[in-house]
Design an enzyme around this catalytic site. Structure first.
Site, PDB file in Angstrom:
ATOM      1  N   HIS A  87      -7.481  -0.590   1.689  1.00  8.84           N
ATOM      2  CA  HIS A  87      -6.443  -1.928   1.350  1.00  8.84           C
ATOM      3  C   HIS A  87      -6.030  -2.416   2.629  1.00  8.84           C
ATOM      4  O   HIS A  87      -4.681  -2.974   2.740  1.00  8.84           O
ATOM      5  CB  HIS A  87      -5.458  -1.551   0.219  1.00  8.84           C
ATOM      6  N   ASN A 130      -4.281  -2.610  -9.576  1.00 11.59           N
ATOM      7  CA  ASN A 130      -5.348  -3.384  -8.895  1.00 11.59           C
ATOM      8  C   ASN A 130      -5.398  -4.442  -9.799  1.00 11.59           C
ATOM      9  O   ASN A 130      -4.659  -4.823 -10.820  1.00 11.59           O
ATOM     10  CB  ASN A 130      -6.579  -2.507  -8.993  1.00 11.59           C
ATOM     11  N   TYR A 169       0.249   8.558  -1.049  1.00  6.64           N
ATOM     12  CA  TYR A 169       0.726   7.385  -0.489  1.00  6.64           C
ATOM     13  C   TYR A 169       1.809   7.735   0.393  1.00  6.64           C
ATOM     14  O   TYR A 169       1.887   7.508   1.698  1.00  6.64           O
ATOM     15  CB  TYR A 169       1.167   6.582  -1.625  1.00  6.64           C
TER      16      TYR A 169
HETATM   17  C1  HEM Z   1      -3.757   1.893  -0.958  1.00  9.24           C
HETATM   18  C2  HEM Z   1      -4.911   6.547  -1.563  1.00  9.24           C
HETATM   19  C3  HEM Z   1      -6.661   5.130  -6.235  1.00  9.24           C
HETATM   20  C4  HEM Z   1      -4.256   0.920  -5.569  1.00  9.24           C
HETATM   21  C5  HEM Z   1      -3.786   3.358  -0.521  1.00  9.24           C
HETATM   22  C6  HEM Z   1      -3.798   4.006   0.511  1.00  9.24           C
HETATM   23  C7  HEM Z   1      -3.875   5.270   0.389  1.00  9.24           C
HETATM   24  C8  HEM Z   1      -4.544   5.188  -1.098  1.00  9.24           C
HETATM   25  C9  HEM Z   1      -4.116   6.392   1.312  1.00  9.24           C
HETATM   26  C10 HEM Z   1      -3.564   3.568   1.758  1.00  9.24           C
HETATM   27  C11 HEM Z   1      -1.706   3.227   1.784  1.00  9.24           C
HETATM   28  C12 HEM Z   1      -1.043   2.732   2.943  1.00  9.24           C
HETATM   29  O1  HEM Z   1      -1.575   3.181   4.259  1.00  9.24           O
HETATM   30  O2  HEM Z   1      -0.217   2.021   2.796  1.00  9.24           O
HETATM   31  C13 HEM Z   1      -5.379   6.394  -3.087  1.00  9.24           C
HETATM   32  C14 HEM Z   1      -6.016   7.836  -3.751  1.00  9.24           C
HETATM   33  C15 HEM Z   1      -6.551   7.375  -4.632  1.00  9.24           C
HETATM   34  C16 HEM Z   1      -6.226   5.971  -5.097  1.00  9.24           C
HETATM   35  C17 HEM Z   1      -5.762   9.256  -3.187  1.00  9.24           C
HETATM   36  C18 HEM Z   1      -6.935   8.155  -5.946  1.00  9.24           C
HETATM   37  C19 HEM Z   1      -6.662   9.557  -6.022  1.00  9.24           C
HETATM   38  C20 HEM Z   1      -6.055   4.087  -6.168  1.00  9.24           C
HETATM   39  C21 HEM Z   1      -6.124   3.213  -7.600  1.00  9.24           C
HETATM   40  C22 HEM Z   1      -5.397   2.136  -7.499  1.00  9.24           C
HETATM   41  C23 HEM Z   1      -5.047   1.930  -6.099  1.00  9.24           C
HETATM   42  C24 HEM Z   1      -6.428   3.804  -8.977  1.00  9.24           C
HETATM   43  C25 HEM Z   1      -5.124   0.881  -8.466  1.00  9.24           C
HETATM   44  C26 HEM Z   1      -4.882   1.219  -9.789  1.00  9.24           C
HETATM   45  C27 HEM Z   1      -3.887   0.854  -4.038  1.00  9.24           C
HETATM   46  C28 HEM Z   1      -3.144  -0.345  -3.606  1.00  9.24           C
HETATM   47  C29 HEM Z   1      -3.107  -0.038  -2.288  1.00  9.24           C
HETATM   48  C30 HEM Z   1      -3.424   1.235  -1.922  1.00  9.24           C
HETATM   49  C31 HEM Z   1      -2.879  -1.705  -4.267  1.00  9.24           C
HETATM   50  C32 HEM Z   1      -2.505  -1.155  -1.384  1.00  9.24           C
HETATM   51  C33 HEM Z   1      -1.069  -0.867  -1.142  1.00  9.24           C
HETATM   52  C34 HEM Z   1      -0.594  -1.924  -0.110  1.00  9.24           C
HETATM   53  O3  HEM Z   1      -0.700  -3.046  -0.447  1.00  9.24           O
HETATM   54  O4  HEM Z   1       0.435  -1.564   0.556  1.00  9.24           O
HETATM   55  N1  HEM Z   1      -4.476   4.034  -1.582  1.00  9.24           N
HETATM   56  N2  HEM Z   1      -5.563   5.587  -3.823  1.00  9.24           N
HETATM   57  N3  HEM Z   1      -5.214   3.110  -5.534  1.00  9.24           N
HETATM   58  N4  HEM Z   1      -4.090   1.845  -3.203  1.00  9.24           N
HETATM   59 FE1  HEM Z   1      -4.750   3.373  -3.539  1.00  9.24          FE
END
Ligand code: HEM
Length: 478
Positions: A52, A125, A335
């Site tokens: 992202h 999402n 996160y």
């Molecule tokens: C961003 C991990 C599943 C939605 C991220 C980031 C990580 C991460 C490490 C970067 C955050 C940052 O640096 O600020 C994971 C892991 C998941 C997973 C380990 C599953 C085990 C999901 C799922 C969704 C999702 C299922 C949605 C339903 C998002 C969103 C962001 C993000 C929207 C961006 C947040 C922002 O705008 O700063 N995720 N994620 N992720 N993830 Fe996940």
């Protein structure tokens, strides 16, 4: 006019000419301003988000429109008409910070509500489901969406190798390769909390819920050729669209709904409510209105407010709680962990992340303390010098829930159930959308090794025989 200073506050006499030893001699180390300017510039980049990375954000306001106080004690939901400031960030997933906004990808839909009981983040999402349901698969899955370690190119072989060996991905694939995979900007898409959460009432009783955010602008998607053209002509298409619409006063808004499930139904429901590859069909669990949010102010500074925004599904308020969804549990850890790495241990002190209510902790020190570090106040608890104390309200931060069983690795076996909702979704599409979906998949599969294609095609067939046949037809035509 303000006088230019060094970062140390000293007036600068000349910002255009370095100090040298004579007109022909080298630059001197004693030129603090020059060294400081270069050294600061050298450190301007922080790690981009590991996923992202490309996104846009805006400030807004959430308003309660329907009473749900029988479901939750959350104070920001305590009365109709109550307003809470918020911040939203939308993003693509796989691409780097400079990647095109119109790439085929899920879109992140992250919301931060600055409530009087601390921040609540809903980090969802634009799709109600996800590819996988066990957190240990996430790093591998994401590696397949990023660049090949040797060629540094995107790698359809890796993506489809993983998909074909992880058939629980088929539901999300069917959404991703439909035109919902290329939304027309961020304003024209719905959002979903995707996971199951709990709403907890004053007595500590809870219901399972799912969050839904319905765009008031109407859903609009790009056709594959439009999206491909924009990738080249305006890679920042969605970022620009969001910024300019807010700037001209055309404020995008979303209605907020929940689906509600009684805890006793969770064990017997047709679909495991903690499996994020599945939806709860609306005929079983209709949408209940809760409120609406409007984005009405652009950030003044992208880096400060958008790049430094740190969302986490574990940022919860009393009355909103997690569930046993395994993927969600992995995210609760991941996160804050990545924020400590990307922004530092005191990331919650950065203004965009700082709660707008009083914060009293015994956390001290660490890199970049900017809140005064609580001055001379005691840095330990319990103490007898008037420091903050726990509220002793049992269940104020989590709902009591009965759990039994042995610790173990209980794998989710892939069964016919994993293809049923993908098949239902396929059958709901009209001919044009089925064609677009299958053309998009075929366009990828013709670049993929034969044995991977042969492993993947039966998965489409298991969802619907026509799904496979149509993909094969387009592969022959490609
Ligand atoms: C961003 C991990 C599943 C939605 C991220 C980031 C990580 C991460 C490490 C970067 C955050 C940052 O640096 O600020 C994971 C892991 C998941 C997973 C380990 C599953 C085990 C999901 C799922 C969704 C999702 C299922 C949605 C339903 C998002 C969103 C962001 C993000 C929207 C961006 C947040 C922002 O705008 O700063 N995720 N994620 N992720 N993830 Fe996940």
């Amino acid at each position: 006019m303000a006088i230019l200073t060094t970062s140390n506050g000293n007036p600068v006499d000349n910002d255009q000419t370095s100090i040298t030893a004579g007109p022909w001699g080298p630059v001197l180390l004693q030129d603090f301003h020059l060294i400081d300017k270069l050294a600061h510039f050298d450190r301007e980049r922080i790690p981009e988000r590991v996923v992202h990375a490309k996104g846009a954000g805006a400030h807004g306001e959430f308003e309660v429109t329907h009473d749900i106080t029988h479901l939750t004690k959350a104070k920001f939901l305590s009365e109709v008409g109550k307003k809470t400031p918020m911040f939203a960030r939308f993003s693509t997933v796989g691409g780097e910070k400079g990647s095109p906004d119109t790439a085929r990808d899920p879109r992140g839909f992250a919301l931060k509500f600055y409530t009087e009981e601390g921040n609540l983040d809903i980090v969802g999402n634009n799709t109600p489901v996800f590819f996988i349901r066990d957190p240990s698969k996430f790093p591998d899955f994401i590696h397949t969406q990023k660049r090949n370690p040797r060629t540094n190119l995107k790698d359809p072989n890796a993506a489809w190798d993983f998909f074909s060996l992880s058939p629980e991905t088929i539901h999300q694939q069917t959404i991703l390769y439909s035109n919902h995979g290329t939304p027309d900007g961020f304003r024209h898409m719905h959002g979903f909390g995707s996971h199951t959460f709990k709403l907890v009432d004053k007595e500590g009783k809870f219901k399972y819920i799912k969050w839904h955010f319905k765009t008031k602008q109407g859903v609009k998607n790009l056709k594959p050729d439009e999206a491909a053209k924009l990738e080249g002509t305006n890679p920042d298409y969605a970022t620009q669209d969001l910024f300019e619409s807010i700037e001209r006063g055309d404020f995008p808004a979303w209605d907020v709904f929940i689906q509600i499930m009684e805890p006793k139904d969770a064990k017997t429901y047709r679909w495991n409510p903690f499996d994020v590859t599945k939806v709860w069909p609306h005929k079983d669990y209709p949408l209940h209105p809760v409120g609406k949010f409007t984005l009405n102010k652009n950030p003044d500074n992208y880096f400060a407010e958008v790049e430094q925004a740190a969302f986490s599904p574990s940022h919860l308020v009393p009355g909103v709680d997690t569930s046993a969804d395994r993927l969600l549990q992995g995210r609760l850890f991941s996160y804050p962990d990545t924020h400590r790495h990307r922004l530092g241990v005191n990331y919650k002190q950065i203004p965009i992340n700082a709660p707008k209510c009083e914060v009293n902790t015994y956390q001290r020190d660490g890199a970049m303390v900017v809140n005064g570090n609580y001055g001379s106040a005691a840095n330990y608890g319990p103490n007898s010098v008037g420091g903050p104390v726990q509220n002793n309200i049992v269940g104020s931060t989590f709902a009591a829930e009965e759990i039994e069983g042995l610790i173990g690795r209980f794998s989710y076996d892939v069964t016919d159930d994993d293809f049923a909702q993908a098949g239902n979704l396929y059958r709901l599409m009209d001919e044009e959308n089925k064609d677009d979906l299958c053309k998009n998949i075929a366009g990828d599969l013709v670049k993929v090794r034969k044995e991977i294609v042969e492993r993947q095609l039966p998965h489409f067939e298991r969802a619907d025989p026509d799904y496979r046949q149509r993909i094969e037809k387009f592969m022959k035509e490609a």
